[in-house]
Design a protein around this motif. Sequence first.
Motif, PDB file in Angstrom:
ATOM      1  N   LYS A 171       5.463   4.571  -9.287  1.00 20.07           N
ATOM      2  CA  LYS A 171       4.164   5.239  -9.307  1.00 20.07           C
ATOM      3  C   LYS A 171       3.156   4.349 -10.038  1.00 20.07           C
ATOM      4  CE  LYS A 171       5.856   9.102  -7.538  1.00 20.07           C
ATOM      5  NZ  LYS A 171       7.281   8.761  -7.483  1.00 20.07           N
ATOM      6  N   ASP A 196      -1.805   8.685 -11.444  1.00 20.90           N
ATOM      7  CA  ASP A 196      -1.700  10.129 -11.251  1.00 20.90           C
ATOM      8  C   ASP A 196      -3.102  10.716 -11.273  1.00 20.90           C
ATOM      9  OD1 ASP A 196      -1.221  12.947 -11.464  1.00 20.90           O
ATOM     10  OD2 ASP A 196       0.801  12.476 -12.155  1.00 20.90           O
ATOM     11  N   GLU A 210      -3.646  13.028 -14.323  1.00 25.20           N
ATOM     12  CA  GLU A 210      -3.119  12.478 -15.569  1.00 25.20           C
ATOM     13  C   GLU A 210      -3.725  13.153 -16.787  1.00 25.20           C
ATOM     14  OE1 GLU A 210      -2.490   8.085 -17.667  1.00 25.20           O
ATOM     15  OE2 GLU A 210      -3.560   8.292 -15.757  1.00 25.20           O
ATOM     16  N   ALA A 257       1.110  12.345  -8.630  1.00 25.50           N
ATOM     17  CA  ALA A 257       1.338  10.914  -8.776  1.00 25.50           C
ATOM     18  C   ALA A 257       1.284  10.239  -7.412  1.00 25.50           C
ATOM     19  CB  ALA A 257       2.685  10.661  -9.439  1.00 25.50           C
ATOM     20  N   TYR A 258       0.845   8.999  -7.384  1.00 26.35           N
ATOM     21  CA  TYR A 258       0.759   8.260  -6.131  1.00 26.35           C
ATOM     22  C   TYR A 258       1.323   6.858  -6.320  1.00 26.35           C
ATOM     23  CZ  TYR A 258      -3.543   6.726  -8.483  1.00 26.35           C
ATOM     24  OH  TYR A 258      -4.451   6.260  -9.395  1.00 26.35           O
ATOM     25  N   LYS A 259       1.814   6.306  -5.170  1.00 28.95           N
ATOM     26  CA  LYS A 259       2.460   5.002  -5.174  1.00 28.95           C
ATOM     27  C   LYS A 259       1.531   3.881  -4.709  1.00 28.95           C
ATOM     28  CE  LYS A 259       6.687   7.386  -3.775  1.00 28.95           C
ATOM     29  NZ  LYS A 259       7.775   7.471  -2.753  1.00 28.95           N
ATOM     30  N   TRP A 269      -1.877   6.293  -0.559  1.00 29.34           N
ATOM     31  CA  TRP A 269      -1.246   7.558  -0.943  1.00 29.34           C
ATOM     32  C   TRP A 269      -2.208   8.396  -1.790  1.00 29.34           C
ATOM     33  CZ3 TRP A 269       3.552   9.076   0.743  1.00 29.34           C
ATOM     34  CH2 TRP A 269       4.090  10.223   0.155  1.00 29.34           C
TER      35      TRP A 269
END
Length: 264
Positions: free
Chosen positions: A195, A198, A201, A208-210, A214
């Motif tokens: 990740k 986020d 956050e 969360a993103y990669k 995304w």
Amino acid sequence: AERVVESDTDPRLPKMVYGVVQSVRAALKYRGGWRGLLEHMYTNGDYPFKFGTCMGSDAAGNRYYENRVDYPFGQHRWVEPGDIHNFDSTSIPPEWHGWMVSQNDAPPGEAEDALIERKMAAIPTMCDSSAPDAHNVGHREELFNFHNMHNQTQVRSRGYGIGNPVVGLPPGVKDGYYTQPGSPYNDHSINIAPKIGDLDEAKGGGRAYKSEKWMERLMTAEEKAEREARVKAENDRLTSKMSDMRMRALAERRGRGAGTVVGN
């Protein structure tokens, strides 16, 4: 003259009917009544009317029978499963499978295991070796079975989150069949991307993103509009800054003049 009337009835018919009646009577006694007889007729076909000597059983409760007198070769050995409703042929262990297909005359047992151990002990050692294995086959994993199924191919879920009630696989449990290295279903070949951020956050996380792509999929319409406004404002600021730097550079060049030209 006396008239002779020929009958179309097969003279063997009474004997055949008597044989069927005797088989039904024996099956009723052997199967414990009509319920057991009908249950075996529904699940095992001709097994309710097939009788022989019980040669043993295995850990799954399967019972193995033999009758060399009444049945031809190839039909003289059979198995009656311990669980007649969820029987799987892979629940037959290798030692009994060899007996079923007439590779072995004697059923498996402690005597056969002891004979194999004596044969192995009688083999002379040709030379000393530091190899970790005692045979030429090499490393072998310990025998593993799931609910007495030695072939793990069918240990797989019948659908997402429902497991497989036929083989006893609970919901949510990973499938047990073999997957080759590199397969997306092989845990050791799955490369999980880390990740990189986020969206929530500040609130403790949750989206969360990669990758940037995304992140765009997770953003709401309002968040996308706000993000575009920030990007536009940042681009305008950078454009204005670069324009100011260019104007200052031109002013400095005019202040220095064209320079001194040295001639002959």
